[in-house]
Structure formats: structure tokens, C-alpha cells
Scaffold this active site. Structure first.
Site, short mmCIF file in Angstrom:
data_model
loop_
_atom_site.label_atom_id
_atom_site.label_comp_id
_atom_site.label_asym_id
_atom_site.label_seq_id
_atom_site.Cartn_x
_atom_site.Cartn_y
_atom_site.Cartn_z
N ASN A 1 0.85 -1.19 0.00
CA ASN A 1 0.00 0.00 0.00
C ASN A 1 0.89 1.25 0.00
OD1 ASN A 1 -1.44 2.29 1.09
ND2 ASN A 1 -3.11 0.88 1.54
N ASP B 1 -0.18 4.48 -0.06
CA ASP B 1 -0.88 5.70 0.38
C ASP B 1 0.04 6.69 1.08
OD1 ASP B 1 -3.24 4.63 -0.52
OD2 ASP B 1 -4.02 4.11 1.46
N HIS B 2 0.92 6.14 1.95
CA HIS B 2 1.69 7.06 2.80
C HIS B 2 2.83 7.76 2.08
CE1 HIS B 2 -0.98 6.37 5.96
NE2 HIS B 2 -0.72 5.09 6.03
N ARG C 1 3.17 18.82 2.20
CA ARG C 1 3.67 20.07 1.64
C ARG C 1 2.90 20.48 0.37
NH1 ARG C 1 8.79 22.18 3.02
NH2 ARG C 1 8.81 22.03 5.27
N HIS D 1 -5.66 3.67 -1.69
CA HIS D 1 -7.01 3.95 -1.21
C HIS D 1 -7.39 5.36 -1.66
CE1 HIS D 1 -9.82 4.01 2.63
NE2 HIS D 1 -10.46 4.35 1.51
N ARG E 1 -9.57 7.92 -0.95
CA ARG E 1 -10.54 8.30 0.09
C ARG E 1 -11.40 9.43 -0.40
NH1 ARG E 1 -8.87 6.18 5.40
NH2 ARG E 1 -10.64 7.34 6.16
N ARG F 1 -7.18 12.60 1.14
CA ARG F 1 -6.09 13.07 2.02
C ARG F 1 -4.71 12.59 1.55
NH1 ARG F 1 -7.35 9.56 7.43
NH2 ARG F 1 -9.38 10.55 7.18
N GLU G 1 -8.48 0.29 -2.83
CA GLU G 1 -9.33 0.24 -1.63
C GLU G 1 -10.33 1.38 -1.77
OE1 GLU G 1 -6.93 0.76 1.79
OE2 GLU G 1 -5.82 -1.08 1.47
N THR H 1 -8.30 3.29 8.28
CA THR H 1 -9.50 2.45 8.28
C THR H 1 -9.63 1.76 9.64
OG1 THR H 1 -8.97 2.04 5.98
CG2 THR H 1 -10.71 0.70 6.95
N GLU I 1 -10.79 -9.88 2.76
CA GLU I 1 -9.53 -9.52 3.42
C GLU I 1 -9.83 -9.40 4.90
OE1 GLU I 1 -7.20 -6.32 1.75
OE2 GLU I 1 -6.27 -5.90 3.69
N HIS J 1 -3.66 -4.90 7.60
CA HIS J 1 -3.82 -3.76 8.49
C HIS J 1 -2.96 -3.92 9.74
CE1 HIS J 1 -5.40 -0.11 10.16
NE2 HIS J 1 -5.95 0.11 8.99
N GLY J 2 -2.03 -2.98 9.88
CA GLY J 2 -1.18 -2.96 11.08
C GLY J 2 -0.10 -4.02 11.09
N GLY K 1 1.16 -1.59 4.31
CA GLY K 1 1.55 -0.25 3.89
C GLY K 1 2.46 0.45 4.87
N HIS K 2 1.89 0.87 6.00
CA HIS K 2 2.57 1.79 6.90
C HIS K 2 3.96 1.31 7.34
CE1 HIS K 2 3.26 4.02 10.69
NE2 HIS K 2 2.79 5.01 9.96
N1 PXP Z 1 -5.71 -3.46 3.95
C1 PXP Z 1 -6.69 -2.53 4.00
C2 PXP Z 1 -8.06 -2.91 3.54
C3 PXP Z 1 -6.43 -1.23 4.45
O1 PXP Z 1 -7.43 -0.32 4.51
C4 PXP Z 1 -5.12 -0.88 4.81
C5 PXP Z 1 -4.81 0.54 5.22
O2 PXP Z 1 -4.97 1.39 4.14
C6 PXP Z 1 -4.12 -1.88 4.72
C7 PXP Z 1 -4.45 -3.16 4.31
C8 PXP Z 1 -2.71 -1.58 5.09
O3 PXP Z 1 -2.63 -1.26 6.44
P1 PXP Z 1 -1.25 -0.73 7.04
O4 PXP Z 1 -0.96 0.57 6.37
O5 PXP Z 1 -1.53 -0.61 8.49
O6 PXP Z 1 -0.22 -1.78 6.71
#
Ligand code: PXP
Length: 246
Positions: A6, A8-9, A17, A42, A44, A48, A69, A100, A150, A190-191, A212-213
Site C-alpha cells: 500500500n 498511500d503514505h 507540503r 485507497h 478516500r 487526504r 481500496e 481504516t 480480506e 492492516h497494522g 503499507g505503513h
Molecule cells: N488493507 C486494508 C483494507 C487497508 O485499509 C489498509 C490501510 O490502508 C491496509 C491493508 C494496510 O494497512 P497498514 O498501512 O496498516 O499496513
């Protein structure tokens, strides 16, 4: 076991910025070159991080699989039907949340979720529902004829005691088994990070992890290609051993 990264970040940092860098399109290419199986983003409703322009460019440049997503909001559904990602993962979305929080409540939103799933699947997308590992949600997903789920690993990732970790792992394992029994493909995310992912790998029923994160955070110190390669190495070389998830 496949890995979706992912990105996104990368866009979160850019938006801090309102600048051009760092470029999520370039990040996606580096992740693919490092060997990931899909790129996840994602879009959104509040835009963001990833915006529509990013999504359209990713559609053109991603060579592996693009997994979008998205909430069931009509505006986003229309964009998905136009852009046609390879995969759509339906997630709940609240504007005030940091990320999420919790899985999609398929049980209580069956009609709308079923309608969106049907439209996206008819357009040729693989559709996955991001849900908590609860029997009622997994059965509801199966009943609306989605092909993939998922499982939300957030509660497991945030568990603060060994007991709680064990309980959440058990729930994820039972959920994965039920999903498979019902003919669903089971993913998780997630996480997850370089450490707790090893517990999830014990559940050998899961076919794809979306992370992702932790990967983007690590990339600040070691570079994105190395951060992705390290996660792939853990996933590919892991051998189940302990009884933690039994
Ligand atoms: N899966 C889904 C459905 C998510 O919404 C997210 C966060 O965007 C992730 C996986 C990845 O989560 P993380 O960034 O905590 O790894």
C-alpha cells in the site's frame, strides 16, 4: 503467499507540503521492481493522500496488479468503474478516522454492498471485502457472492497482551478456515509489520497480505526497494513452527 504494498503514505508525505515529491507512481514502480505482487492504494472521499490523478496514472503504469481500496460511496464507485483497477477492496470509511478502523459491516449493509460488488464484478474486477474475522461477516460476504475477503488484522496488531494476541490470532485462523470452506479466497491486512507478520504467516490459509505503513516507514531508513525486499524475504522464507495460532 502474495504481498500487496500500500503506497498511500508516500502520498501522505507529498500532501504534507502539497508538493510533487515523493511521487507515489515512482514508489509503485520501485515496489514492483523489488518483487511485490500488487500495488494497493485507497482513494478516500477526502483525498487526504492518493488523488484521482494518481489513480489514473497508476492504472497506466502498474504492471502487476492494481488493488483499489474504496468505500461504497457512489462517487468512488463511478471512478472505479471508469478507471478499472484489477482489484477493488471495499472498506468502511469515516472522515474523522486516522486510518481504516474496523472492517466493513456487510451484515447490516448487505443490499448496498451486494449491489456495488455486482457492478464491480460485472466490470471484470476481482472484488474483496475488508471485514473483521467474525463468522457473521464472513457468512454474509459469502452470501452476496463476493469471491474474496480480506480479514482485518488491526485488532491483532494492536493487542496489548500475549493473551489478547493469542485470542485474535485464533479468531483470524478460524475466520480464514471458514472463508476457505465457503469457497472464498482469503487475504489479510492492516497494522502488519516485520515482526507481527510472522504470526499471521502461521495461518497458512491466507493467500495475500496487504501492508503499507510499516514498509513505507522502514523505507525512510533503508530505502523502499530494501524495505519491500525484506518483507518479501520474511514471507517467502517463513516456515510455520509454533503453536501460537492453534
Ligand atoms: N488493507 C486494508 C483494507 C487497508 O485499509 C489498509 C490501510 O490502508 C491496509 C491493508 C494496510 O494497512 P497498514 O498501512 O496498516 O499496513
Amino acid at each position: 503467499m502474495k504481498l500487496g504494498v500500500n503506497i498511500d503514505h508516500v502520498a501522505t508525505l507529498r500532501q504534507a507540503r502539497r508538493a510533487k515529491a515523493p511521487d507515489p507512481i515512482k514508489a509503485a514502480r520501485i515496489c514492483e521492481e523489488a518483487g511485490c505482487d500488487s500495488i494497493v492504494c485507497h482513494l478516500r472521499e477526502d483525498r487526504r493522500h492518493i488523488n484521482e490523478g494518481d489513480l489514473r496514472l497508476l492504472r497506466k503504469t502498474v504492471k502487476s496488479k492494481l488493488n483499489l481500496e474504496m468505500a461504497c460511496a457512489e462517487e468512488i464507485v463511478k471512478i472505479a468503474l471508469e478507471v478499472l483497477p484489477d482489484q477493488a477492496t471495499l472498506v468502511p470509511e469515516r472522515r474523522e478516522e486516522i486510518t481504516t478502523e474496523g472492517g466493513l459491516d456487510v451484515l447490516n449493509n448487505r443490499k448496498r454492498v451486494a449491489e456495488v460488488v455486482e457492478r464491480l464484478q460485472d466490470a471484470g474486477m476481482i472484488v474483496s471485502l475488508f471485514i473483521d474475522p467474525q463468522e457473521s461477516q464472513i457468512r454474509s460476504a459469502s452470501e452476496i457472492k463476493v469471491k474474496c475477503i480480506e480479514l482485518h488484522t488491526g485488532k491483532f496488531a494492536n493487542a496489548s497482551s500475549a493473551e489478547e494476541v493469542k485470542k485474535e490470532l485464533r479468531q483470524l485462523k478460524t475466520g480464514a478456515q471458514l472463508g476457505l470452506k465457503l469457497g472464498l479466497e482469503v487475504f489479510a491486512g492492516h497494522g502488519l509489520d516485520y515482526d507481527n507478520v510472522k504470526d499471521i504467516l502461521q495461518i497458512n490459509k491466507i493467500q495475500e497480505l496487504n501492508i503499507g505503513h510499516s514498509i513505507i516507514s522502514r523505507s525512510i531508513f533503508v530505502g523502499l526497494d530494501k524495505a519491500v525486499s525484506e518483507m518479501i524475504h520474511i514471507i517467502k522464507t517463513f516456515r510455520p513452527c509454533s503453536i501460537k495460532a492453534q
